[in-house]
Design a protein around this motif. Sequence first.
Motif: not given
Lengths: 339, 297
Positions: B11, B13-20
């Motif tokens: 889904v 997210s407005t706080s970024g699309a980076h994964g870990v």
Amino acid sequence: MIEAQGLRKVYGEKTAVDGVSFTVQPGKVTGFLGPNGAGKSTTMRMIMGLDRPTAGSVTVNGLPYAKHKAPLHQVGALLDAKAVHTSRSAYNHLRAMAATHGIPKKRIDEVIDMTGLSAVARKKAGGFSLGMGQRLGIANALLGDPQTLILDEPVNGLDPEGVLWVRNLARYLAREGKTVFISSHLMSEMAQTADQLIVIGRGRIIADTTVDALIESQTRKRTLVRTPDTSRLGVLLAGEGVRVDQNEPETLEVSGIDPRRIAELALENRVLVYELTPLTSSLEEAYFQLTRDEVEYHSHLESHTGQAPGPVNGAPGSGAPGTRRMSDAEAAAMEGSQR
Amino acid sequence: MSTAIASRTPVPSTSGAHGVNFFRVLDSEFIKFRTLLSTKILVLGTFVAIVGVAMLAALARWSIINQMTSTEGPGGQKMTPQQAAESIPPGQGFELYNLPNAGLNIGILVLGSLAVLFIASEFATGMIRSTFNAAPDRLSTFVAKAVVLVVVSYVLSIAGGALSFLLAAPMFTGMGLDLDWGTDGVLYSLLTGGLYVSGVALIGLSLGTLLKNSAGGITILVAIMFVLPFAGSFLAFVPGDFWKYVPQYLPSEAGGRFLSIGHADGILDPWQGGLIFLGYVILFMFPALFALKKRDV
């Protein structure tokens, strides 16, 4: 969306969670309710992949938590307000958390503003009050703007303004289409916040329903009757499926018979009745009714005084028909004589 | 089951699309390391202590050599400084080329303890739950912490060792001894000293992970690195030659041997010492990784 299937957790000889299955739907606030030690926190830790289930499985947004590529954007959790290094400032804690997902600094400032931490963000988290710690935990949960929020006892230690804020936040996030899962042992709080309720007791789900349906299912229609001749009226009312309890002098709580029939009986037998009030149960009472047998830790006082009206025994309808419970004054007198 | 399929797609997210990923976890661990005041003080203090202890150790050697050259031996002759320096038994870490590592033990003590604290304090404060929520595969956190500790330990040991040598060398060159960066073993012992401290830090991190407790982890680390060799030295009094050769296989002795150069009969070669020490590091690390992956937090 959270889906648990036969989730079970055994610690040594103690079964904390005993094969629970439930679904938490998006777009709603789901309350996770149960007495202390019922298995709420253990269930939430298993959802977050912190505790390994003994059996069963649980997925969040379709995947087990650990399988997500960007877990902080999927799920935000407040599991424990103290999940912060005590010597690090709130801001630096959030900075370290944000770094794992490349979340920009702007977002850190946003969640700090949102949770009202601006004034203390540069102070050590160890010096925070319980309420400030909760706010930091919530800021931590919101950091990744996740689709699913899991909050374990979020209102613990918050002031009334903070409680209201959490309630509004939960409702706002649910309206945005997010999944909000909140545990609490405070029935009154859940009554105002949650749409759906999952009630757990001794590791088992004992209800999974809406707030209204829970009240409906767990309460019998009761009537408050005030009469100077309680013993006579009590005998007259006694019958199939009828319960009569007395908590105060000249007052009966009658269930299983409608107010009109009580009035008729009183009239036929010339018993004076000076009040006749239909009662509706609160969610609180429904909850006590439901979890009466599931409470893990009974208060000690109860076992001493036996019949003293406590939260557990004081639940409506727990007395036998026609029995008269000890009045407050008598209980106090008894306690006094024990000293 | 269309909902289940739909929910499998991440889904937005407005706080970024980076994964870990590992580098982000590493960044996070570096932030954690430098945002604790106690850690900064400890690192600075360690640097000062390494140099300070090295100065004292250098002074001790200087006075021994000075004494040997100024008093007459059994033959009625005074030793030259060269002869005195060469009379120091090899492989014990007291040779002059080993000066960069003269303060190393203090670095081992503090950095090893810091390594225990780096993870055990997260268990103690509950921070570990936040950490594992952000990086649920868990092992990346351990590896990232290991990288941070190795870098910090290595840099600090080398910097401390180099400064120690720079300050101490003139004392000996003043006596007419040949001692500079080009002297056999000086650079070698400086570079391997950093590796040794890094290895101890890794053992500390593993102990902190296994015990989840700062005090317990530090106690065991000190016992392994400082008490064991002390106890081992008593083995020399046991009759028979066999026991004499046992203590050199202890982690601290094998690791210490790695920092020296040259072959000596009856003791391990430096590279053997290094390998044995590496074996100990791995011996502690694997159970720690396993426990971290499997245990509830």
